[in-house]
Design an enzyme around this catalytic site. Structure first.
Site: not given
Length: 438
Positions: A98, A312
């Site tokens: 992303n 993450d």
């Protein structure tokens, strides 16, 4: 750790390290590989490192890192993210898709791979988008990305769920031909939309924050394991956060379905009550959950239901985080403190021994991502990718000291146990005495 000789050398002799908790031994690193193991006399040209009291582990591998470049270099770059990774003991990271532009073409994947190679602190492996532009409408160039020089083997629209079941099925069928894996951000948008930011329960109601119910994750996990069974393909569940998801994954593995899963350090330690102060540092997707979910995640990581720890790592510039909670960006830093967190909550109480830590943070993620040169045993002839970790002592985390460009560090001011002392990537010291050698 002290050095007996600081002259330039292509070889390191690590003396007296506790190798995966199995007892003290020496490791000779030369020409990018482990040349000797056991009791070794120092070669004339070797730098000797006294590793008494340190644990030697294979270099860590992160399945889930946001490096933000290209597009948001104000939050992170491949160089700064790589430095944070090395400081945390990592020798390989998978960079999520992303970015801006999205990593949905072979050219975009090769660009990120090349940036990582030029930096040289960790191996940077781009994750390809599942759908073009992360729009969830049309498959991206999965085959071309896999066949490119970046050799993409993991695909994810992370940050967005591939919520169309037909499209998810097609993606699984497509990547089966080259044994790649689809990593899913499990969030049904009709049950938890883009505004959902707090575990749905008493606290979300009291705080007036949009609820993110556990079922929004669990229904996607259940659907996707059934699609994986139907297609005989591999699915990976990113950032598992609920006890119900654990139950589904455990059942699916018992059926022989090709499912793997990861858990983040923050979901192993932090709980939803931290949101009571409206501190946007703790706004993350999926959200922090109550303690019963944290305990279920720890048990699942210990018994292998959850295969891997993945950070993450999600850096954000101050102007994206310093807002009212509902308007702030999702995400928190994770690379530099991941091993400290796992040591604190999983190793010190005996839940995971050092071999287990090595498997969940190195071996398993490397296998999932198909990284042949990473996650290897500490054995003669293997690539010299390793971390030296001091497991004792308490460290108060200073978020301002991060290698990352961003400061959204959930561990700031917290006391964690242990410290990365050195990291080696194919025999080159990327970190020595806690300092990054950029």
């Amino acid at each position: 750790m002290s050095t007996e000789d600081t002259t330039e050398s292509s070889a390191y002799l690590i003396k007296g390290a506790d190798i995966l908790g199995r007892g003290a031994g020496d490791l000779l690193l030369a020409d990018g590989v482990i040349r000797g193991l056991g009791s070794i006399d120092a070669p004339a040209d070797a730098i000797v490192l006294d590793a008494d009291g340190l644990v030697a582990l294979p270099g860590l591998v992160d399945l889930h890192t946001h490096l933000r470049e290209p597009g948001r270099e104000d939050a992170e770059t491949v160089a700064t993210g790589s430095a944070a990774a090395a400081a945390g003991g990592f020798t390989a990271v998978l960079a999520m898709a992303n970015t801006n532009p999205v990593t949905d073409t072979a050219e975009a994947a090769e660009h990120i791979h090349d940036l990582g190679r030029r930096c040289g602190l960790v191996d940077v492996h781009p994750v390809g988008a599942v759908t073009k532009g992360l729009a969830g409408e049309e498959l991206a160039e999965l085959g071309l990305m896999h066949r490119s020089s970046a050799a993409v083997n993991v695909f994810s629209d992370d940050g967005k769920c591939v919520h169309d079941a037909r499209l998810m099925r097609r993606a699984l069928e497509y990547v089966r031909a080259f044994d790649a894996v689809i990593s899913q951000h499990s969030q049904d948008p009709r049950l938890a939309d883009g505004q959902a930011c707090c575990h749905e329960g008493e606290l979300s109601g009291r705080l007036g924050l949009p609820g993110w119910p556990v079922v929004a994750e669990e229904v996607i996990v259940a659907r996707d394991v059934m699609l994986a069974r139907h297609t005989n393909s591999r699915v990976h569940v990113a950032h598992v956060s609920t006890a119900g998801s654990v139950e589904v994954i455990r059942w699916a593995k018992a059926q022989g379905i090709k499912v793997t899963a990861e858990v983040t350090p923050h979901h192993l330690m932090l709980t939803t009550d931290l949101l009571a102060t409206y501190d946007p540092t703790f706004k993350v997707n999926p959200p922090l959950r109550p303690n019963e979910h944290v305990q279920a995640l720890r048990e699942a990581l210990a018994d292998g239901t959850i295969d891997a720890v993945a950070t993450d790592h999600a850096p954000h510039a101050r102007h994206d985080k310093e807002h009212a909670f509902g308007e702030a960006a999702f995400g928190m830093l994770g690379l530099e403190q991941a091993l400290q967190v796992v040591n604190t909550v999983m190793h010190r109480d005996g839940t995971l021994d050092w071999a287990g830590v090595a498997d969940r943070m190195s071996g398993a993620p490397a296998r999932i991502a198909g990284l042949a040169g990473q996650g290897r045993p500490l054995a003669e002839g293997e690539p010299a990718n390793l971390v030296l970790f001091d497991p004792e002592g308490q460290v108060v985390i200073d978020g301002a000291a991060s290698q990352s460009l961003s400061r959204n560090n959930p561990w700031h001011g917290r006391t964690l146990h242990g410290q990365v002392v050195a990291t080696f990537l194919r025999g080159r010291a990327t970190v020595l005495d806690g300092e990054v050698n950029s």
